[in-house]
Enzyme design. Structure first.
Site, PDB file in Angstrom:
ATOM      1  N   LYS A  83      -5.144  -1.666   7.004  1.00  0.00           N
ATOM      2  CA  LYS A  83      -6.593  -1.227   6.986  1.00  0.00           C
ATOM      3  C   LYS A  83      -6.904  -1.075   5.419  1.00  0.00           C
ATOM      4  CE  LYS A  83      -7.780   2.867   6.907  1.00  0.00           C
ATOM      5  NZ  LYS A  83      -8.104   4.358   7.120  1.00  0.00           N
ATOM      6  N   ASP A 125      -3.408  -0.370  13.264  1.00  0.00           N
ATOM      7  CA  ASP A 125      -3.978   1.283  12.968  1.00  0.00           C
ATOM      8  C   ASP A 125      -2.957   2.061  13.597  1.00  0.00           C
ATOM      9  OD1 ASP A 125      -5.285   3.538  14.017  1.00  0.00           O
ATOM     10  OD2 ASP A 125      -7.164   2.581  14.331  1.00  0.00           O
ATOM     11  N   HIS A 126      -2.626   2.792  12.350  1.00  0.00           N
ATOM     12  CA  HIS A 126      -1.237   3.650  12.566  1.00  0.00           C
ATOM     13  C   HIS A 126      -1.480   4.633  13.754  1.00  0.00           C
ATOM     14  CE1 HIS A 126      -2.905   6.489   9.807  1.00  0.00           C
ATOM     15  NE2 HIS A 126      -2.094   7.384  10.227  1.00  0.00           N
ATOM     16  N   LYS A 169       1.541   6.312  16.981  1.00  0.00           N
ATOM     17  CA  LYS A 169       1.583   7.694  17.218  1.00  0.00           C
ATOM     18  C   LYS A 169       2.197   8.006  18.798  1.00  0.00           C
ATOM     19  CE  LYS A 169      -1.212   9.670  13.598  1.00  0.00           C
ATOM     20  NZ  LYS A 169      -0.608  10.443  12.926  1.00  0.00           N
ATOM     21  N   ASP A 188     -13.704   5.467   7.319  1.00  0.00           N
ATOM     22  CA  ASP A 188     -12.056   5.883   7.067  1.00  0.00           C
ATOM     23  C   ASP A 188     -11.457   6.172   8.487  1.00  0.00           C
ATOM     24  OD1 ASP A 188      -9.707   6.168   5.165  1.00  0.00           O
ATOM     25  OD2 ASP A 188     -10.066   8.328   5.508  1.00  0.00           O
ATOM     26  N   HIS A 195      -9.569   4.945  13.784  1.00  0.00           N
ATOM     27  CA  HIS A 195      -8.750   5.623  14.366  1.00  0.00           C
ATOM     28  C   HIS A 195      -9.061   6.559  15.684  1.00  0.00           C
ATOM     29  CE1 HIS A 195      -6.213   4.808  11.239  1.00  0.00           C
ATOM     30  NE2 HIS A 195      -6.351   5.715  10.270  1.00  0.00           N
TER      31      HIS A 195
HETATM   32  P1  NDP Z   1      -0.795   0.267  -4.170  1.00  0.00           P
HETATM   33  O1  NDP Z   1      -2.114   0.090  -5.238  1.00  0.00           O
HETATM   34  O2  NDP Z   1      -0.213   1.407  -4.261  1.00  0.00           O
HETATM   35  O3  NDP Z   1       0.076  -0.992  -4.298  1.00  0.00           O
HETATM   36  C1  NDP Z   1      -0.553  -2.295  -4.372  1.00  0.00           C
HETATM   37  C2  NDP Z   1       0.638  -3.304  -4.133  1.00  0.00           C
HETATM   38  O4  NDP Z   1       0.191  -4.868  -4.214  1.00  0.00           O
HETATM   39  C3  NDP Z   1       1.545  -3.155  -5.579  1.00  0.00           C
HETATM   40  O5  NDP Z   1       2.915  -3.368  -4.929  1.00  0.00           O
HETATM   41  C4  NDP Z   1       1.312  -4.147  -6.316  1.00  0.00           C
HETATM   42  O6  NDP Z   1       2.041  -4.771  -7.252  1.00  0.00           O
HETATM   43  C5  NDP Z   1       0.788  -5.302  -5.323  1.00  0.00           C
HETATM   44  N1  NDP Z   1      -0.117  -6.261  -6.036  1.00  0.00           N
HETATM   45  C6  NDP Z   1      -1.465  -5.843  -6.684  1.00  0.00           C
HETATM   46  N2  NDP Z   1      -1.911  -7.075  -6.730  1.00  0.00           N
HETATM   47  C7  NDP Z   1      -1.151  -8.027  -6.680  1.00  0.00           C
HETATM   48  C8  NDP Z   1      -1.212  -9.435  -6.623  1.00  0.00           C
HETATM   49  N3  NDP Z   1      -2.161 -10.175  -7.171  1.00  0.00           N
HETATM   50  N4  NDP Z   1      -0.308 -10.308  -5.919  1.00  0.00           N
HETATM   51  C9  NDP Z   1       0.751  -9.628  -5.389  1.00  0.00           C
HETATM   52  N5  NDP Z   1       1.063  -8.294  -5.403  1.00  0.00           N
HETATM   53  C10 NDP Z   1      -0.047  -7.628  -5.939  1.00  0.00           C
HETATM   54  O7  NDP Z   1      -1.568   0.254  -2.784  1.00  0.00           O
HETATM   55  P2  NDP Z   1      -1.213   0.968  -1.479  1.00  0.00           P
HETATM   56  O8  NDP Z   1       0.186   0.670  -1.270  1.00  0.00           O
HETATM   57  O9  NDP Z   1      -1.767   2.279  -1.577  1.00  0.00           O
HETATM   58  O10 NDP Z   1      -2.050   0.224  -0.303  1.00  0.00           O
HETATM   59  C11 NDP Z   1      -1.807  -1.155   0.260  1.00  0.00           C
HETATM   60  C12 NDP Z   1      -2.588  -1.270   1.224  1.00  0.00           C
HETATM   61  O11 NDP Z   1      -2.423  -0.607   2.360  1.00  0.00           O
HETATM   62  C13 NDP Z   1      -4.015  -1.485   1.079  1.00  0.00           C
HETATM   63  O12 NDP Z   1      -4.742  -2.150   1.698  1.00  0.00           O
HETATM   64  C14 NDP Z   1      -4.463   0.106   1.584  1.00  0.00           C
HETATM   65  O13 NDP Z   1      -5.709   0.050   2.168  1.00  0.00           O
HETATM   66  C15 NDP Z   1      -3.310   0.326   2.807  1.00  0.00           C
HETATM   67  N6  NDP Z   1      -3.278   1.598   3.090  1.00  0.00           N
HETATM   68  C16 NDP Z   1      -2.779   2.300   2.350  1.00  0.00           C
HETATM   69  C17 NDP Z   1      -2.450   3.744   2.538  1.00  0.00           C
HETATM   70  C18 NDP Z   1      -1.714   4.509   1.759  1.00  0.00           C
HETATM   71  O14 NDP Z   1      -1.542   5.801   2.282  1.00  0.00           O
HETATM   72  N7  NDP Z   1      -1.211   4.432   0.512  1.00  0.00           N
HETATM   73  C19 NDP Z   1      -2.855   4.173   3.974  1.00  0.00           C
HETATM   74  C20 NDP Z   1      -3.434   3.094   4.688  1.00  0.00           C
HETATM   75  C21 NDP Z   1      -3.757   2.048   4.466  1.00  0.00           C
HETATM   76  P3  NDP Z   1       2.070  -5.207  -8.523  1.00  0.00           P
HETATM   77  O15 NDP Z   1       1.002  -4.383  -9.406  1.00  0.00           O
HETATM   78  O16 NDP Z   1       3.549  -5.267  -9.145  1.00  0.00           O
HETATM   79  O17 NDP Z   1       1.793  -6.625  -8.417  1.00  0.00           O
HETATM   80  C1  BG6 Z   2      -5.625   7.135   7.193  1.00  0.00           C
HETATM   81  C2  BG6 Z   2      -6.962   7.493   6.156  1.00  0.00           C
HETATM   82  O1  BG6 Z   2      -5.972   5.878   7.439  1.00  0.00           O
HETATM   83  O2  BG6 Z   2      -5.424   8.203   7.892  1.00  0.00           O
HETATM   84  C3  BG6 Z   2      -6.585   8.695   5.506  1.00  0.00           C
HETATM   85  O3  BG6 Z   2      -7.347   6.411   5.339  1.00  0.00           O
HETATM   86  C4  BG6 Z   2      -6.115   9.711   6.490  1.00  0.00           C
HETATM   87  O4  BG6 Z   2      -7.947   9.252   4.827  1.00  0.00           O
HETATM   88  C5  BG6 Z   2      -4.861   9.209   7.238  1.00  0.00           C
HETATM   89  O5  BG6 Z   2      -5.694  10.929   5.646  1.00  0.00           O
HETATM   90  C6  BG6 Z   2      -4.708  10.308   8.525  1.00  0.00           C
HETATM   91  O6  BG6 Z   2      -3.316   9.885   8.973  1.00  0.00           O
HETATM   92  P1  BG6 Z   2      -2.356  10.833   9.503  1.00  0.00           P
HETATM   93  O7  BG6 Z   2      -1.401  10.123  10.264  1.00  0.00           O
HETATM   94  O8  BG6 Z   2      -1.667  11.521   8.594  1.00  0.00           O
HETATM   95  O9  BG6 Z   2      -3.178  11.513  10.674  1.00  0.00           O
END
Ligand code: NDP
Ligand code: BG6
Length: 489
Positions: free
Chosen positions: A148, A177-178, A182, A235, A240
């Site tokens: 997402k 959609d995590h 659950k 969000d 969700h």
């Molecule tokens: P981060 O910014 O922490 O990580 C991004 C990752 O993508 C890194 O591993 C980065 O590594 C890699 N990356 C960036 N650009 C490129 C590229 N051009 N080619 C290949 N790899 C690339 O993001 P998140 O882990 O937080 O989020 C990832 C996804 O998950 C997003 O879509 C986010 O919306 C979704 N998400 C995240 C949540 C969270 O809690 N973090 C919750 C729900 C959804 P490097 O720089 O080495 O390339």
């Molecule tokens: C994510 C939202 O998808 O769900 C966050 O981007 C939110 O803003 C989270 O905090 C909530 O998930 P959970 O599993 O902690 O209720």
């Protein structure tokens, strides 16, 4: 009661964004726990992929650190971790360049399930799909897992669906959609459709209203730049909470099959009425003053945007225009920095049509509360006679089923949503993933609501951290002669 573990088939899972926050906090620890549980076969491999210049050893060190930080100590077994790390590989790859793709193609094994987890910024989803196809890395049975947010409105969701559909069949696309992973959310379906007890009452004739609450204590600090462009509606509600609403409101599917379930959810989304300004309350948390414990920044400070009109809280009154729910509103609310972390669905049944016991507080009873977190469980409150010689006085008591009490400690070893969902991808089961048309229908309902408040220039109301949200949200129910349930952890 010990959960049964059925091992999945051998697989190669490529985690794009394998060095990112989500991979470290959820995906990799989740995979380790499934490995520990014996569900992930020894022949399985996980291939991290990101731009960083790492080799297998360097990436294994990152995975080991993630396990150390995010897996509970009781589950960290040095020998198992070592065996798990031997399954881990790394390929340096750029989603928008050509580097690394040939190496990845050479890495993939024939004869095992191929899955590709897109844990990168959504702007890269299309590039990954295109290159996986162009380099013939994905075969007809391969799966892609898409994180997402899936678009930020109907137009962008449609565009993303079209890019993915150019290279993958809908049967290969797993939109996460995590909340659907659950345990209690799945239990909602079990309770509704495996017991005869509730179904006759599950309609507007007996249900007065439904409350869905997802309250969080955390703010948006650290994610401000993403969140301020999104807000609680995009969000949490569009995805969700919409999914929770669907599972409560949908008709029984003819079988527990991915398309049968998703067809029924889609019908609910399409039956949602537009929501007018009188049925929406948006809020933004204020700062916590220093004299109230530890000072905390306001929403505006957290997102570093003094003129932001983005909501960190929203409450809505939603109507489902079909026979089953005509006249039964669904009240939804979600927000950051609220009193407690709790997610709960409450089915509030109507009061008995005539009280033979005179005045009593029967509105407190006749509620089926389904707690998603914390303390997963269900609670049905009923009226009983107050014990003692005081005559026929009534009081409400819970018929409480805490899953922990009913299933014991081992039964409560509930997998995290991501563990469950990743294993479903390998099993090829899409039931708990959103179909493309479902996501588009959800945006089609959401867009006019957001466009409405943008056009009116509405500003969110302030609320204090640690409260239940803005005062106006209370009125949303009070004016209908109802009240919100208390937000309790
Ligand atoms: P981060 O910014 O922490 O990580 C991004 C990752 O993508 C890194 O591993 C980065 O590594 C890699 N990356 C960036 N650009 C490129 C590229 N051009 N080619 C290949 N790899 C690339 O993001 P998140 O882990 O937080 O989020 C990832 C996804 O998950 C997003 O879509 C986010 O919306 C979704 N998400 C995240 C949540 C969270 O809690 N973090 C919750 C729900 C959804 P490097 O720089 O080495 O390339
Ligand atoms: C994510 C939202 O998808 O769900 C966050 O981007 C939110 O803003 C989270 O905090 C909530 O998930 P959970 O599993 O902690 O209720």
């Amino acid at each position: 009661m010990v959960a049964r573990v059925i091992p999945v088939d051998p697989f190669d899972l490529v985690v794009f964004g394998g060095t990112g926050d989500l991979a470290k906090r959820k995906i990799l620890p989740g995979l380790y726990i499934r490995f520990l549980a014996g569900q992930m076969p020894e022949e399985a491999r996980i291939i991290g992929a990101a731009r960083s210049d790492l080799d297998d050893a360097g990436y294994r060190a990152i995975v080991a650190a993630a396990i150390d930080e995010f897996v509970p100590q009781a589950k960290r077994d040095a020998a198992v971790i070592e065996r798990f790390l031997a399954r881990i590989h790394y390929v340096a790859i750029d989603a928008v360049g050509e580097g690394g793709w040939k190496a990845l193609a050479a890495h993939m094994r024939p004869g095992v399930v191929r899955a590709f987890y897109f844990s990168v910024a959504p702007s890269l989803f299309g590039d990954l799909a295109e290159r996986l196809h162009a380099h013939k890395i994905a075969d007809a049975d391969s799966r892609i897992v898409v994180e997402k947010p899936f678009g930020r409105d109907l137009a962008s969701a449609r565009a993303l669906n079209a890019v993915l559909a150019a290279h993958f069949d809908e049967k290969q696309i797993y939109r996460i959609d995590h909340y659907l992973g659950k345990e209690t959310v799945q239990n909602l379906m079990a309770v509704r459709f495996a017991n005869i007890l509730f179904e006759p009452l599950w309609n507007a004739q007996y249900v007065d209203h439904v409350q869905i609450t997802v309250a969080e204590t955390v703010g948006v600090g650290g994610r401000g730049s993403y969140y301020d462009k999104s807000g609680a509606m995009r969000d949490m509600v569009q995805n969700h909470m919409m999914q929770l609403l669907c599972l409560i409101a949908m008709e029984p599917p003819y079988q527990f099959d991915p398309d049968a379930v998703r067809d029924e959810k889609l019908k609910v989304i399409r039956a949602l009425e537009p929501v007018g300004p009188e049925d929406i309350v948006r809020g933004q948390y204020r700062a916590r003053p220093a004299d109230d414990g530890k000072a905390e920044p306001s929403y505006l400070e957290d997102v570093d945007n003094a003129s932001s009109r983005t909501e960190s809280y929203i409450a809505l009154k939603v109507r489902v225009a079909n026979w089953r729910w005509q006249g039964t509103p669904f009240y939804l609310r979600t927000g950051k920095k609220l009193r407690a972390r709790t997610s709960e669905i409450a089915i509030v049944f109507k009061e008995a049509p005539h009280s033979i016991f005179g005045e009593n507080e029967s509105w407190k009873a006749n509620v089926l509360a389904i707690r998603l977190q914390p303390n997963e469980g269900m609670n049905l409150s009923v009226m009983i006679k107050e014990p003692g010689p005081g005559g026929m006085r009534l009081t409400d008591v819970p018929l409480d089923m805490s899953f922990a009490d009913a299933l014991g400690e081992e039964g409560m070893d509930i997998p995290d949503a991501y563990e469950r969902l990743i294993m479903d991808v390998i099993r090829g089961n899409q039931t708990l993933f959103m179909r493309g048309d479902e996501v588009e229908a959800a945006w089609a309902w959401t867009d006019p609501i957001i466009e409405g408040w943008d056009a009116r220039g509405d500003r969110p109301k302030g609320y204090d951290p640690g409260s239940s949200g803005p005062e106006d949200a209370l009125m949303l129910l009070h004016r209908d002669g109802r009240r919100w349930r208390e937000i309790r952890g």
